[in-house]
Design a protein around this motif. Structure first.
Motif, PDB file in Angstrom:
ATOM      1  N   UNK A   1     -39.745  21.503   9.848  1.00 11.74           N
ATOM      2  CA  UNK A   1     -38.156  21.429   9.391  1.00 11.74           C
ATOM      3  C   UNK A   1     -37.202  21.695  10.165  1.00 11.74           C
ATOM      4  N   UNK A   2     -36.294  20.960  10.584  1.00 11.43           N
ATOM      5  CA  UNK A   2     -35.508  20.977  11.607  1.00 11.43           C
ATOM      6  C   UNK A   2     -34.289  22.199  11.220  1.00 11.43           C
ATOM      7  N   UNK A   3     -33.728  23.107  12.091  1.00 12.01           N
ATOM      8  CA  UNK A   3     -32.659  24.108  11.858  1.00 12.01           C
ATOM      9  C   UNK A   3     -31.531  23.569  11.472  1.00 12.01           C
ATOM     10  N   UNK A   4     -30.810  24.415  10.581  1.00 16.31           N
ATOM     11  CA  UNK A   4     -29.373  23.596  10.035  1.00 16.31           C
ATOM     12  C   UNK A   4     -28.728  24.908   9.888  1.00 16.31           C
ATOM     13  N   UNK A   5     -27.398  24.813   9.904  1.00 16.52           N
ATOM     14  CA  UNK A   5     -26.284  25.812   9.658  1.00 16.52           C
ATOM     15  C   UNK A   5     -26.381  26.508   8.416  1.00 16.52           C
ATOM     16  N   UNK A   6     -26.018  27.630   8.323  1.00 18.24           N
ATOM     17  CA  UNK A   6     -26.221  28.578   6.968  1.00 18.24           C
ATOM     18  C   UNK A   6     -25.320  27.249   5.816  1.00 18.24           C
ATOM     19  N   UNK A   7     -25.755  27.680   4.510  1.00 18.33           N
ATOM     20  CA  UNK A   7     -25.047  26.918   3.560  1.00 18.33           C
ATOM     21  C   UNK A   7     -23.446  27.513   3.510  1.00 18.33           C
ATOM     22  N   UNK A   8     -23.519  28.811   3.805  1.00 21.18           N
ATOM     23  CA  UNK A   8     -21.938  29.254   3.710  1.00 21.18           C
ATOM     24  C   UNK A   8     -21.820  30.501   4.606  1.00 21.18           C
ATOM     25  N   UNK A   9     -20.650  30.943   4.783  1.00 28.16           N
ATOM     26  CA  UNK A   9     -20.335  32.084   5.568  1.00 28.16           C
ATOM     27  C   UNK A   9     -19.650  33.259   4.728  1.00 28.16           C
ATOM     28  N   UNK A  10     -20.471  34.275   4.621  1.00 28.93           N
ATOM     29  CA  UNK A  10     -19.793  35.464   3.765  1.00 28.93           C
ATOM     30  C   UNK A  10     -18.943  36.247   4.413  1.00 28.93           C
ATOM     31  N   UNK A  11     -17.903  36.483   3.610  1.00 26.42           N
ATOM     32  CA  UNK A  11     -16.541  37.430   3.990  1.00 26.42           C
ATOM     33  C   UNK A  11     -16.668  38.616   2.999  1.00 26.42           C
ATOM     34  N   UNK A  12     -16.756  39.657   3.575  1.00 23.31           N
ATOM     35  CA  UNK A  12     -16.822  41.040   2.679  1.00 23.31           C
ATOM     36  C   UNK A  12     -15.554  41.846   3.096  1.00 23.31           C
ATOM     37  N   UNK A  13     -14.950  42.182   1.974  1.00 26.17           N
ATOM     38  CA  UNK A  13     -13.465  42.838   2.122  1.00 26.17           C
ATOM     39  C   UNK A  13     -13.791  44.380   2.366  1.00 26.17           C
ATOM     40  N   UNK A  14     -12.856  44.972   2.870  1.00 24.23           N
ATOM     41  CA  UNK A  14     -12.871  46.556   3.257  1.00 24.23           C
ATOM     42  C   UNK A  14     -13.108  47.329   1.808  1.00 24.23           C
ATOM     43  N   UNK A  15     -12.624  46.874   0.834  1.00 28.80           N
ATOM     44  CA  UNK A  15     -12.632  47.760  -0.524  1.00 28.80           C
ATOM     45  C   UNK A  15     -14.111  47.429  -0.876  1.00 28.80           C
ATOM     46  N   UNK A  16     -14.691  46.604  -0.889  1.00 28.87           N
ATOM     47  CA  UNK A  16     -16.200  46.378  -1.451  1.00 28.87           C
ATOM     48  C   UNK A  16     -16.797  47.335  -0.344  1.00 28.87           C
ATOM     49  N   UNK A  17     -16.830  47.340   0.972  1.00 29.86           N
ATOM     50  CA  UNK A  17     -17.432  48.024   1.796  1.00 29.86           C
ATOM     51  C   UNK A  17     -17.210  49.414   1.382  1.00 29.86           C
ATOM     52  N   UNK A 105     -32.146  33.803  14.897  1.00 23.49           N
ATOM     53  CA  UNK A 105     -33.046  32.570  15.152  1.00 23.49           C
ATOM     54  C   UNK A 105     -32.122  31.338  15.455  1.00 23.49           C
ATOM     55  N   UNK A 106     -30.965  31.310  15.106  1.00 24.66           N
ATOM     56  CA  UNK A 106     -30.025  30.111  15.107  1.00 24.66           C
ATOM     57  C   UNK A 106     -28.875  30.330  16.167  1.00 24.66           C
ATOM     58  N   UNK A 107     -28.445  31.675  16.072  1.00 27.64           N
ATOM     59  CA  UNK A 107     -27.317  32.181  16.805  1.00 27.64           C
ATOM     60  C   UNK A 107     -25.881  31.938  15.849  1.00 27.64           C
ATOM     61  N   UNK A 108     -26.132  31.225  14.744  1.00 25.65           N
ATOM     62  CA  UNK A 108     -24.988  31.049  13.960  1.00 25.65           C
ATOM     63  C   UNK A 108     -24.600  32.118  13.274  1.00 25.65           C
ATOM     64  N   UNK A 109     -23.138  32.490  13.269  1.00 24.47           N
ATOM     65  CA  UNK A 109     -22.613  33.734  12.570  1.00 24.47           C
ATOM     66  C   UNK A 109     -22.812  33.816  11.320  1.00 24.47           C
ATOM     67  N   UNK A 110     -23.053  34.310  10.304  1.00 29.67           N
ATOM     68  CA  UNK A 110     -23.183  34.261   8.855  1.00 29.67           C
ATOM     69  C   UNK A 110     -22.407  35.010   8.011  1.00 29.67           C
ATOM     70  N   UNK A 111     -21.595  35.995   8.762  1.00 29.30           N
ATOM     71  CA  UNK A 111     -20.884  37.167   7.765  1.00 29.30           C
ATOM     72  C   UNK A 111     -19.742  37.687   8.962  1.00 29.30           C
ATOM     73  N   UNK A 112     -18.628  37.714   8.231  1.00 28.52           N
ATOM     74  CA  UNK A 112     -17.538  38.522   8.848  1.00 28.52           C
ATOM     75  C   UNK A 112     -17.338  39.606   7.739  1.00 28.52           C
ATOM     76  N   UNK A 113     -17.248  41.037   8.346  1.00 23.24           N
ATOM     77  CA  UNK A 113     -16.949  42.040   7.522  1.00 23.24           C
ATOM     78  C   UNK A 113     -15.965  42.882   7.906  1.00 23.24           C
TER      79      UNK A 113
END
Length: 337
Positions: A1-17, A105-113
């Protein structure tokens, strides 16, 4: 199965953290402990931090802290943190930051916190862990804070939530209003014997645990006699102690190569003495029994603040966020190959 970029990029806010961390500071300390031990085993990659300064504006800086952390974390990423001291005069936070996590595994960034909260949390967790390991208990006759800003407040929260037994507090800040606010927060938490001191020397003289959390850029404490009663010193701000003070202490850091940079007190001591023999070891050495506390000398813990700690806490935050279905996914962030 070929590698693919993530379906979404998750942003997490400071209030949640902040909501995740509150009530779970013991888990943050354990994440930091595991990060230190994983790094000590060599299962990490930690390039030197890069400091970006603007021409003619030496007090302002943006720092990039790239890292990889293996073990139970298996995550890479980078913290990008700005320090603008003049912000506080305008009612803004001095520090602002983001943490980007990359898939190994792919090097793709998947989250920004949002990372000012993560950065302050890992700093406080590291300091409190250092105190616990060097003292051997969660106890102090009297704790002193020199510098009573954001980092000091995060350390206060860790001490309270982790159940430290502290008989009293002495506080000093060049901003008397800041010291007064910190004193009120301690009293509102039913802490005993809280007093604002007249100077930093008074804090040292009356406390067996001292937290240095200032914004000092150069050493301002130059009398070795402040350590004559062998306190435990959490030198979080890294640039408060003159080399003459560092030279008489039992010095513990988190990574010797990293802390000997950017004119930290340990860096200045190395330049003055011409060697690094005054550093006794790392916190991992203490935790794993290779280094014992010398009861006859002050123990000074000078943590440089490693990027692997941001990854450890950031990965913990990310995993909890996913479990709760939180964060803000950005679908279609990456182009499809």
């Amino acid at each position: 199965m070929p590698f693919a970029p993530p379906d979404s990029f998750l942003v997490v806010r400071g209030t949640e953290i902040a909501e995740l961390i509150d009530g779970n500071r013991d888990a943050c300390v354990e994440a930091v402990r595991d990060a230190y031990l994983t790094h000590a085993r060599g299962d990490s990659s930690l390039p030197h931090s890069a400091f970006l300064r603007l021409p003619g504006r030496e007090r302002e800086r943006v720092i990039a802290l790239p890292a990889y952390l293996g073990g139970r974390f298996d995550v890479s990423g980078v913290k990008w943190i700005a320090s603008w001291p003049e912000n506080v005069r305008h009612g803004l936070a001095r520090a602002s930051a983001v943490l980007v996590l990359n898939d190994t595994g792919t090097g793709f960034p998947y989250a920004c916190l949002e990372s000012s909260v993560i950065s302050a949390t890992r700093t406080a967790a590291s300091a409190v862990l250092g105190a616990q390991e060097l003292i051997g208990a969660r106890h102090a006759e009297r704790a002193g804070f020199i510098g009573t800003g954001l980092i000091a407040d995060h350390i206060r929260r860790f001490l309270l939530e982790l159940g430290w037994k502290i008989g009293g507090f002495r506080l000093f800040d060049v901003d008397e209003k800041a010291a007064g606010r910190f004193a009120r927060s301690l009293r509102e938490s039913d802490m005993p014997d809280v007093e604002v001191a007249g100077d930093a020397r008074e804090v040292f003289d009356s406390c067996d645990l001292v937290v240095l959390a200032t914004v000092a850029g150069t050493p301002h404490l130059d009398d070795p006699a402040i350590l004559r009663h062998a306190p435990t010193v959490l030198h979080v701000s890294l640039r408060d102690l003159d080399p003459s003070v560092i030279a008489v202490a039992q010095n513990v850091t988190d990574d010797v190569d990293h802390v000997m940079r950017e004119r930290t007190s340990l860096h200045l001591t190395e330049q003055r003495l011409g060697h690094r023999g005054f550093v006794d070891g790392t916190l991992a050495d203490v935790m794993e029994g290779r280094l014992a506390r010398d009861p006859g000398r002050a123990a000074v813990f000078s943590p440089f603040g490693l990027g692997v700690l941001d990854l450890a806490v950031g990965k913990w935050v990310y995993d909890r966020t996913i479990e709760r279905g939180g964060g803000s996914p950005v679908h279609g962030f990456f182009p499809v190959a």
